[in-house]
Design a protein around this motif. Structure first.
Motif, mmCIF file in Angstrom:
data_model
loop_
_atom_site.group_PDB
_atom_site.id
_atom_site.type_symbol
_atom_site.label_atom_id
_atom_site.label_comp_id
_atom_site.label_asym_id
_atom_site.label_seq_id
_atom_site.Cartn_x
_atom_site.Cartn_y
_atom_site.Cartn_z
ATOM 1 N N UNK A 138 -7.042 -2.827 -19.497
ATOM 2 C CA UNK A 138 -5.994 -2.492 -20.464
ATOM 3 C C UNK A 138 -6.505 -2.700 -21.893
ATOM 4 N N UNK A 139 -7.093 -3.857 -22.139
ATOM 5 C CA UNK A 139 -7.610 -4.138 -23.485
ATOM 6 C C UNK A 139 -8.810 -3.251 -23.808
ATOM 7 N N UNK A 140 -9.687 -3.051 -22.824
ATOM 8 C CA UNK A 140 -10.866 -2.204 -23.053
ATOM 9 C C UNK A 140 -10.453 -0.805 -23.476
ATOM 10 N N UNK A 141 -9.426 -0.270 -22.824
ATOM 11 C CA UNK A 141 -8.976 1.082 -23.154
ATOM 12 C C UNK A 141 -8.399 1.135 -24.562
ATOM 13 N N UNK A 142 -7.585 0.114 -24.906
ATOM 14 C CA UNK A 142 -7.028 0.080 -26.273
ATOM 15 C C UNK A 142 -8.162 0.022 -27.303
ATOM 16 N N UNK A 143 -9.162 -0.806 -27.037
ATOM 17 C CA UNK A 143 -10.277 -0.961 -27.982
ATOM 18 C C UNK A 143 -11.062 0.330 -28.119
ATOM 19 N N UNK A 144 -11.129 1.114 -27.045
ATOM 20 C CA UNK A 144 -11.864 2.384 -27.094
ATOM 21 C C UNK A 144 -11.063 3.482 -27.774
ATOM 22 N N UNK A 145 -9.739 3.527 -27.483
ATOM 23 C CA UNK A 145 -8.911 4.619 -28.010
ATOM 24 C C UNK A 145 -8.417 4.344 -29.428
ATOM 25 N N UNK A 146 -8.137 3.083 -29.736
ATOM 26 C CA UNK A 146 -7.582 2.730 -31.057
ATOM 27 C C UNK A 146 -8.311 1.505 -31.612
ATOM 28 N N UNK A 147 -9.603 1.610 -31.849
ATOM 29 C CA UNK A 147 -10.388 0.421 -32.213
ATOM 30 C C UNK A 147 -9.932 -0.250 -33.499
ATOM 31 N N UNK A 148 -9.438 0.518 -34.455
ATOM 32 C CA UNK A 148 -9.094 -0.052 -35.762
ATOM 33 C C UNK A 148 -7.601 -0.324 -35.914
ATOM 34 N N UNK A 149 -6.838 -0.049 -34.859
ATOM 35 C CA UNK A 149 -5.396 -0.305 -34.929
ATOM 36 C C UNK A 149 -5.141 -1.807 -34.936
ATOM 37 N N UNK A 150 -4.221 -2.229 -35.773
ATOM 38 C CA UNK A 150 -3.917 -3.652 -35.884
ATOM 39 C C UNK A 150 -3.148 -4.101 -34.650
ATOM 40 N N UNK A 151 -3.590 -5.191 -34.028
ATOM 41 C CA UNK A 151 -2.959 -5.677 -32.807
ATOM 42 C C UNK A 151 -2.102 -6.912 -33.058
ATOM 43 N N UNK A 159 9.564 0.305 -19.080
ATOM 44 C CA UNK A 159 10.607 1.181 -18.549
ATOM 45 C C UNK A 159 11.977 0.846 -19.136
ATOM 46 N N UNK A 160 12.212 -0.446 -19.385
ATOM 47 C CA UNK A 160 13.507 -0.881 -19.898
ATOM 48 C C UNK A 160 13.678 -0.599 -21.383
ATOM 49 N N UNK A 161 12.598 -0.235 -22.049
ATOM 50 C CA UNK A 161 12.639 -0.052 -23.507
ATOM 51 C C UNK A 161 12.040 1.294 -23.879
ATOM 52 N N UNK A 162 11.967 1.532 -25.165
ATOM 53 C CA UNK A 162 11.463 2.813 -25.650
ATOM 54 C C UNK A 162 10.723 2.571 -26.964
ATOM 55 N N UNK A 163 9.437 2.203 -26.852
ATOM 56 C CA UNK A 163 8.656 1.880 -28.042
ATOM 57 C C UNK A 163 7.548 2.899 -28.243
ATOM 58 N N UNK A 164 7.138 3.045 -29.484
ATOM 59 C CA UNK A 164 6.048 3.957 -29.832
ATOM 60 C C UNK A 164 4.833 3.142 -30.263
ATOM 61 N N UNK A 165 3.671 3.687 -30.025
ATOM 62 C CA UNK A 165 2.444 3.021 -30.475
ATOM 63 C C UNK A 165 2.493 2.803 -31.978
ATOM 64 N N UNK A 166 2.023 1.634 -32.393
ATOM 65 C CA UNK A 166 1.981 1.326 -33.817
ATOM 66 C C UNK A 166 3.224 0.632 -34.334
ATOM 67 N N UNK A 167 4.308 0.596 -33.540
ATOM 68 C CA UNK A 167 5.500 -0.139 -33.976
ATOM 69 C C UNK A 167 5.232 -1.645 -33.897
#
Length: 566
Positions: free
Chosen positions: A1-14, A179-187
Motif C-alpha cells: 500500500x505504501x509502496x504504491x503511494x510512493x510510486x504514484x504520488x511521491x511528492x504528495x504530502x502525507x 466504503x462508509x465514507x467518501x473522500x478524495x485523494x489530497x483531502x
C-alpha cells in the motif's frame, strides 16, 4: 500500500506533526515515509527480527509511523506502546513486553539508556535516531495471514491483551472505512488521538495512506490542555475528516469560549466520527448548536461502534448522513425489552450506530448462544474479515471470545464483544457493556445512565468524571458512585447540596438507593490510555481503599455524609 503511494504520488504530502498542537515540527511525503520505513526495516533485518515482535516506544507521530511501516517491510510484528509519560506507562510497557515476548524495542535516542535499564536484559533496545534514510532498500514480502501487529486493548474492563491483527484484517477494515465514507485523494484529516490506540492508529495513521489523504496530527496532551487547538487545526488546514470520543466534543462545548468560536471556520468538516465510548445524543446536539455559528453542520456527525478485537470499525451510518436516535422505555430496557416509552415512565434516548460495512452483526442470548428476536436486547456478536485472529499467547481467552458458535452448529465462529444492544431499521443500537452492567433486584442498570443523572443533579457536577459500579452488601448487589469534583472540601458550603442532589436524582429517576457516594479529587479516577474511565479498576480500588475519597456518604439516603479519613 505504501509502496504504491510512493510510486504514484511521491511528492504528495502525507503527514504533518504539530508538536504542541500549533507549531509544525515535521512533514512527510509518501516517498519520504517509504524511504524512512525501508531504512528502519534494514536495521530490523540486520538484527534478525523478521518474524519477531518489535515494540515501538515512540511518542513522535511521524517517527512512529515510519517505524510501524518499517516493521511491515521487515516482516516483523509491530507492537505499538503508549508514550513513557508516567510511572503507570512504564509499568504498562513492562507488562506489554512480558505479554508479547518482544525481542526488541525501537525508541528515540534519548530513551535508549533509560529503557535499557528498566526492561529485561535480553531485549534489544535500538535507537531510531541512528537510522539513515540513505540505507533504504529493505522489504520482505508479507502474506495476507501474516501478523502485522499486536494491538493492545485499552484495559477498560480487564488487563490489556494483545489482539493479533493480520495484514488481511487491517486491509479489510481500511476498505470498510473507505466504503462508509467518501473522500478524495489530497483531502485533509486532523487528529489528536493517540497512535497507540486503535481509532488513532487505523483512522489517522493507516487510512490516510490507503486513501491518499493528508493527516495533520498532534499529541493528545495538546488537545487536553487547550481543546480549541483541535478545532483551530481543522480550520487552518481545511480538514474534511476528524474523530474523537464523545467526551472530546463535550469538552469543546464547555471549554472553548464563545468569542473563540466566532473566529473559527469549521465549514470544511464533512465527517466527524464519534466513537470509542457510548455516543450521547445530548452531546452531539450541544456541540452542533454551540459551533453552528462557526460553520459546523450537524450532519457531519457519524456515530460509530468498534473495538480493538474487530481491528477498529464495526458499524457506522454512511458518512455525511447525520445521526438518528431512538427513544425507548427505560424500565423495559432494563428488563431486556425494547418498547416505546410509556406516558408516565422514563424514556431513554439512544443513538443508532449504523450498519456493518464488512461482515455481519448478530444479537445473541449469551447464555444459550442463540439469536434473539427483534425488540430484545442481547450481546453483540460479530464476524467478518476485520475480526482479529485472537489474543496473543492466550488460547483459552481466544476460544471464549473469538470462537463462539450459535447454538449447537459447527459453523463459522463469531466474536463475542461483551457489549449489549439491539438492531433497529437504521442498524445497531448499543445500550451498554455487559461486564459493566449493574443488576439490582433483577433490574439491569447501565452505569453511564447513573453517571449522567448524577452530572445533571447539581451545577458543580456538570461534565464531572464519574464511575458507577456495584458492591456486594448484606442484602445483595448495591450501587456505588464515585465522582470527581474540583476544589471540593468538607467545609465547602454546597457539599451537602451536592450529596442530596445526587441521592434525590437517582432515587427519582431510577428508584435506586445508593450504597455509597465517594467524592474524589479531579483526575483521581483510574483511566485507560485513551482517556476512558476504568470502572473495573475503580471498583477494585474502592474495595481496597485505594480511591481515597475526600468525602464519603455511606447510605446517603439516610442523610449522613462525612469527610473521609486521610
Amino acid at each position: 500500500m505504501l509502496s504504491r503511494r510512493a510510486a504514484l504520488s511521491p511528492h504528495a504530502e502525507a503527514f504533518i506533526w504539530l508538536e504542541n498542537g500549533e507549531r509544525e515540527a515535521g512533514r512527510l511525503t509518501f516517498s519520504h515515509l517509504d524511504r524512512r520505513a525501508r531504512a528502519i526495516a534494514g536495521l530490523a533485518l540486520a538484527r534478525n527480527l523478521a518474524g519477531e515482535r518489535v515494540l515501538l516506544a515512540i511518542s513522535d507521530g511521524l517517527e512512529l509511523l515510519a517505524a510501524l511501516f518499517g516493521c511491515f517491510y521487515a516482516g516483523a510484528t509491530a507492537v505499538v506502546a503508549p508514550p513513557l509519560s508516567s510511572r503507570s506507562a512504564v509499568e504498562r510497557l513492562r507488562s506489554i513486553v512480558a505479554d508479547s515476548s518482544a525481542a526488541a524495542v525501537l525508541a528515540p535516542e534519548n530513551l535508549v539508556a533509560e529503557l535499557g535499564a528498566q526492561l529485561p536484559i535480553h531485549l534489544q533496545v535500538m535507537s531510531i535516531g541512528s537510522v539513515e534514510d540513505e540505507a533504504a532498500s529493505a522489504m520482505v514480502s508479507a502474506r495476507d495471514d501474516a501478523l502485522a501487529m499486536l494491538q493492545y486493548t485499552s484495559g477498560s474492563t480487564a488487563s490489556p491483551r494483545g489482539v493479533m491483527l493480520t495484514h488481511a484484517n487491517v486491509l479489510a477494515n481500511l476498505r470498510a472505512l473507505a466504503s462508509a465514507s467518501d473522500f478524495c485523494e489530497g483531502e485533509t484529516a486532523v487528529s489528536w488521538l493517540p497512535l497507540h490506540h486503535d481509532m488513532g492508529l487505523h483512522g489517522f495513521g493507516l487510512f490516510p495512506v490507503f486513501a491518499g489523504m493528508r493527516a495533520v496530527m498532534m499529541p493528545p496532551t495538546a488537545f487536553l490542555k487547550h481543546p480549541a487547538r483541535w478545532l483551530q487545526a481543522i480550520d487552518r488546514y481545511h480538514a474534511v475528516l476528524s474523530a474523537a470520543p464523545c467526551f472530546a466534543f463535550d469538552l469543546c462545548r464547555r471549554r472553548v469560549p464563545r468569542e473563540a468560536r466566532s473566529t473559527l471556520d469549521l465549514s470544511s468538516w464533512r465527517v466527524a466520527v464519534c466513537g470509542g465510548e457510548t455516543v450521547r445524543p445530548d452531546v452531539l446536539r450541544g456541540f452542533s448548536e454551540a459551533f453552528a455559528p462557526s460553520g459546523y453542520r450537524h450532519k457531519a456527525f457519524t456515530p460509530a461502534y468498534g473495538l480493538a478485537e474487530a481491528t477498529v470499525l464495526a458499524t457506522s451510518p454512511r458518512a455525511g448522513t447525520g445521526f438518528a436516535t431512538q427513544c425507548v422505555d427505560a424500565r423495559s430496557l432494563a428488563e431486556g425489552k425494547v418498547l416505546a416509552p410509556a406516558s408516565s415512565g422514563r424514556a431513554r434516548e439512544l443513538v443508532v450506530c449504523g450498519v456493518p460495512w464488512s461482515g455481519e452483526v448478530a444479537i445473541v442470548d449469551p447464555n444459550h448462544a442463540k439469536k434473539i428476536p427483534p425488540g430484545h436486547v442481547g450481546e453483540i456478536w460479530l464476524r467478518g474479515p476485520s475480526v482479529a485472529a485472537g489474543y496473543w499467547g492466550r488460547p483459552s481467552e481466544t476460544a471464549d471470545t473469538f470462537e463462539a458458535r450459535l447454538g449447537e452448529t459447527q459453523g463459522q465462529t463469531w466474536l463475542r464483544t461483551g457489549d449489549v444492544g439491539y438492531m433497529c431499521d437504521g442498524g445497531l443500537v448499543v445500550t451498554g457493556r455487559r461486564k459493566d452492567m449493574i443488576i439490582v433486584r433483577g433490574a439491569n442498570f447501565d452505569p453511564l445512565d447513573l453517571e449522567l443523572a448524577a452530572n445533571r443533579s447539581h451545577s458543580a457536577l456538570e461534565g464531572a468524571a464519574a464511575a458507577a459500579f456495584s458492591a456486594n452488601a448484606d442484602d445483595g448487589e448495591q450501587v456505588v458512585l464515585a465522582l470527581e469534583v474540583e476544589r471540593v472540601t468538607a467545609q465547602r458550603p454546597d457539599t451537602g447540596e451536592i450529596v442530596a442532589g445526587v441521592v434525590e436524582t437517582l432515587a427519582a429517576e431510577f428508584g435506586l438507593t445508593l450504597f455509597d457516594l465517594a467524592i474524589v479529587r479531579s483526575g483521581a479516577l483510574p483511566r485507560t490510555t485513551s482517556g476512558k474511565i476504568q470502572r473495573h479498576r475503580c471498583r477494585v480500588e474502592y474495595l481496597n481503599g485505594g480511591l481515597r475519597p475526600l468525602i464519603e456518604s455511606r447510605h446517603p439516603a439516610l442523610g449522613r455524609w462525612r469527610p473521609s479519613r486521610p
